[in-house]
Design a protein around this motif. Structure first.
Motif, PDB file in Angstrom:
ATOM      1  N   UNK A  58     -59.528  11.941   0.725  1.00 15.92           N
ATOM      2  CA  UNK A  58     -60.841  12.511   0.430  1.00 15.92           C
ATOM      3  C   UNK A  58     -60.805  13.183  -0.935  1.00 15.92           C
ATOM      4  N   UNK A  59     -61.836  12.968  -1.720  1.00 16.81           N
ATOM      5  CA  UNK A  59     -61.986  13.659  -2.995  1.00 16.81           C
ATOM      6  C   UNK A  59     -63.455  13.711  -3.370  1.00 16.81           C
ATOM      7  N   UNK A  60     -63.877  14.709  -4.059  1.00 21.10           N
ATOM      8  CA  UNK A  60     -65.205  14.888  -4.648  1.00 21.10           C
ATOM      9  C   UNK A  60     -66.340  14.031  -4.081  1.00 21.10           C
ATOM     10  N   UNK A  61     -66.565  14.076  -2.801  1.00 22.35           N
ATOM     11  CA  UNK A  61     -67.714  13.411  -2.205  1.00 22.35           C
ATOM     12  C   UNK A  61     -67.518  11.958  -1.811  1.00 22.35           C
ATOM     13  N   UNK A  62     -66.313  11.452  -1.902  1.00 18.95           N
ATOM     14  CA  UNK A  62     -66.046  10.088  -1.463  1.00 18.95           C
ATOM     15  C   UNK A  62     -64.633   9.975  -0.912  1.00 18.95           C
TER      16      UNK A  62
END
Length: 108
Positions: free
Chosen positions: A31-35
């Motif tokens: 998971x990272x920055x909204x995606x």
């Protein structure tokens, strides 16, 4: 006859135990920055990325961003998209698959 049954049962038990001992190879999303994304190494400079986003508007940007991050992490200067597949989902989550080749020096 009893010997054949014993051999058969032994083979079945060995097969079952072997299946239990093999770890699952299911990919895990990071998971990272909204995606979310998955990176699969194909060769030292060739990777497959799968990006999942709830926003269709940012899916392509997120894909390119993750390809850039991966390229830098692996110590390469550039990447090119070799293959790209978009999933035509009408509603979220939206998916995009790309395969990238990375290199150093002057980009071809």
């Amino acid at each position: 006859m009893l010997k054949n049954i014993t051999i058969t049962l032994t083979l079945i038990v060995i097969t079952l135990l072997n299946g239990c001992a093999t770890p699952s190879k299911l990919p895990r999303y990071s998971q990272t920055d909204g995606y979310q994304y998955i990176e699969r190494k194909i060769t030292d400079n060739y990777y497959m990325l799968e990006i999942i986003s709830n926003s269709k508007a940012t899916l392509h940007t997120n894909t390119l961003s993750q390809a850039s991050v991966l390229t830098e992490q692996q110590g390469f200067d550039w990447y090119i998209i070799v293959e790209q597949h978009n999933t035509d989902n009408i509603k979220p989550p939206y998916k995009q698959h790309i395969e990238i080749r990375m290199g150093k020096g002057i980009k071809p």
